[in-house]
Design an enzyme around this catalytic site. Structure first.
Site, mmCIF file in Angstrom:
data_model
loop_
_atom_site.group_PDB
_atom_site.id
_atom_site.type_symbol
_atom_site.label_atom_id
_atom_site.label_comp_id
_atom_site.label_asym_id
_atom_site.label_seq_id
_atom_site.Cartn_x
_atom_site.Cartn_y
_atom_site.Cartn_z
ATOM 1 N N CYS A 77 0.836 -1.219 0.000
ATOM 2 C CA CYS A 77 0.000 0.000 0.000
ATOM 3 C C CYS A 77 0.864 1.260 0.000
ATOM 4 C CB CYS A 77 -0.920 -0.024 1.217
ATOM 5 S SG CYS A 77 -1.713 1.556 1.575
ATOM 6 N N GLY A 78 0.693 2.102 -1.017
ATOM 7 C CA GLY A 78 1.457 3.343 -1.114
ATOM 8 C C GLY A 78 1.182 4.304 0.023
ATOM 9 N N HIS A 79 -0.090 4.412 0.441
ATOM 10 C CA HIS A 79 -0.436 5.301 1.549
ATOM 11 C C HIS A 79 0.200 4.815 2.860
ATOM 12 C CE1 HIS A 79 -3.180 7.585 -0.909
ATOM 13 N NE2 HIS A 79 -3.854 6.508 -1.234
ATOM 14 N N CYS A 80 0.284 3.500 3.007
ATOM 15 C CA CYS A 80 0.932 2.930 4.201
ATOM 16 C C CYS A 80 2.419 3.268 4.219
ATOM 17 C CB CYS A 80 0.741 1.419 4.251
ATOM 18 S SG CYS A 80 -0.992 0.879 4.268
#
Length: 528
Positions: A77-80
């Site tokens: 996950c990029g946001h993670c």
């Protein structure tokens, strides 16, 4: 002599042990029998001061840490990944303060039982556990930067509002910040107070006070329960009287605080952007000026004068084209040389409105512009590129705003459209697959594979909110639109098209029945 004999005996004994070990080497080298594995360990390990949790140690973490914020994340996950350094920094800040607060994380894809138990549907998902209560975690609603995470957690530990007893305390409290919120309640045990404090827990960028003192009611000209915003800008004060029958509605009071804690006119920058989009006001009026030019700055006076009647309905925002706001200009399809000018946008529908070219910016013209948009007199402005001369010469047809309706809603064609952004990584990754799909169906007269750059073209029919977005427009007079949400590979795309815009149901695998009379016939019957 006796000592010498004893020493020789000792050496002979050791040598004998060594020889015995060599002679029995093969026996000793045998691998020990594998021990039966015990239950999984509930040991609590840390990475960057963050507890690493699994289904096996989750209970222990709740027992040992009274206040625990848990991030459910996915490695892909990029946001993670963007949150990770801020989350680690927040963990270090709390550790340095010897705080009771502790941060933890769970690898969601690897811990599916925990994901299902806590209703995690997306990543990252942060939940706050208090006093070991596993059944009722609180959803994290704060900012995703280190200091904001810490502030949100500390507000949870309370008190979320400062108790005010005297006029001197109230005066000092009001003077301490540019803006404060004070709840005046005659009975601090009332349910309305609990609602007020719940709002205070979430509004971590504001300072809250609370009082039940009659002298303070009189001091600030109040006769009934009221929430008052005191501020050192604009009108200076905003009152929210509590309905005596209905009490405090949390949603209404939250919106009131969000609206009235904003300046009437807010300059857009990295510090204010989250407040602007968090104000829950859907209509935004933007004044684009160059703050280094005196004649541009003079326009602020009229813009400011027009704002008060629209508070809560239209958010007035200033964008400095000489600042780091190129992304805003790009979004509106503008250049810095277009300033000074106005743009109006509804952030829910993304519809944009443009004033008449050359119209002077005054308090009167700004007021009229807003009123005409809100009353429906002015139609949205839709950007479009020019239609390329070769738009239909390649397998993937190129759509723009000006030819979209004609092509997508052609009653004789089934049209599959990719709405993309040139900078979108996911769009780039599927570009070749889209080309292959178009090549495969290029000889089918009833199927068109197309794409549209949504950053340069806007449509009246619908707004595109993410990239890539795939929509299928089946042939026929109904103007039907089907959004594609399945796998983005050639095989699945082909099945979708061949089945008329619907993915076929997966075939159930056949289970061969045994011949009658065989020993396992009963077994197969039970399984079936």
């Amino acid at each position: 002599m006796r000592l010498h004999s004893l020493f020789l005996l000792f050496l002979l004994t050791v040598w004998a042990w060594a020889l015995d070990g060599e002679e029995g080497g093969e026996e000793e080298a045998k691998a020990p029998e594998e021990a039966t594995p015990g239950p999984p360990s509930d040991e609590l390990l840390e990475e960057d001061n963050i507890l690493v949790l699994t289904q096996h140690n989750f209970d222990r973490a709740l027992r040992e840490h009274r206040y625990l914020l848990v991030e459910f994340y996915a490695p892909w996950c990029g946001h993670c990944r963007a949150l990770a350094p801020e989350y680690a920094k927040a963990a270090s800040l709390l550790k340095n303060e010897s705080s009771e607060l502790k941060l933890a994380k769970v690898d969601g894809p690897a811990e599916k039982e925990l994901v299902e138990e806590f209703g995690v549907t997306g990543y990252p998902d942060l939940k706050f556990f208090r006093d070991g209560n596993r059944s009722q975690p609180v959803l994290f609603t704060g900012p995703r930067e280190a200091e904001g995470i810490v502030r949100w957690l500390k507000r949870r530990l309370g008190p979320s509002a400062t108790r005010l007893e005297t006029e001197a305390e109230a005066a000092q409290f009001i003077d301490s910040q540019d803006i404060v919120v004070i709840g005046f309640f005659k009975d601090l045990q009332d349910e309305d107070v609990a609602e007020f404090l719940a709002i205070a827990e979430d509004a971590i960028d504001l300072t809250f006070g609370l009082t039940d003192q009659l002298e303070l009611f009189q001091k600030y000209d109040l006769s009934k329960d009221t929430v008052v915003i005191f501020k050192k800008f604009d009108e200076g004060r905003a009152d929210f009287p509590v309905d005596e029958e209905l009490g405090v509605d949390q949603a209404d009071l939250s919106r009131f605080i969000a609206i009235h804690s904003m300046h009437l006119v807010t300059e857009f920058n990295s510090q204010t952007s989250s407040k602007i989009f968090g104000a829950r006001i859907l209509n935004h009026l933007l004044l684009f000026i160059n703050q280094t030019l005196a004649q541009h700055k003079e326009l602020l006076t009229g813009f400011q004068e027009a704002a008060p009647p629209f508070r809560g309905e239209v958010l007035f925002v200033v964008v400095d084209v000489a600042g780091e706001n190129d992304h805003v200009l790009q979004y509106f399809g503008m250049n810095a040389t277009d300033a000074p000018t106005l743009r109006f946008i509804n952030v829910e529908t993304t519809k944009k409105y443009v004033p008449n070219i050359g119209e002077e910016i005054t308090a009167a013209s700004v007021t009229t512009f807003c009123q005409d948009i809100l009353s429906g007199k002015i139609k949205p402005h839709l950007r479009s590129q020019e239609i390329p001369a070769d738009w239909d010469q390649k397998p993937v047809k190129v759509l723009v705003g000006k030819n979209f309706e004609q092509v997508a809603f052609d009653e004789s064609k089934n049209v599959f459209v990719k709405f993309y952004a040139p900078w979108c990584t996911h769009c780039k990754e599927m570009a070749q697959t889209w080309e292959d799909l178009a090549e495969k169906y290029k000889d089918r007269e009833d199927i068109i594979i197309a794409e549209l750059d949504s950053t340069a073209n806007e449509l009246e029919a619908f707004a595109i909110r993410g990239f890539p977005t795939l929509k299928y427009f089946p042939a026929g007079p109904d103007r039907k639109v089907i959004e594609y949400k399945s796998a983005r590979d050639l095989e699945t795309f082909s099945k979708f098209l061949d089945n008329g815009g619907v993915l076929p149901e997966p075939e159930e695998p056949e289970v061969p029945l045994p011949e009658v009379g065989t020993n396992d016939s009963k077994q197969h019957k039970d399984e079936l």
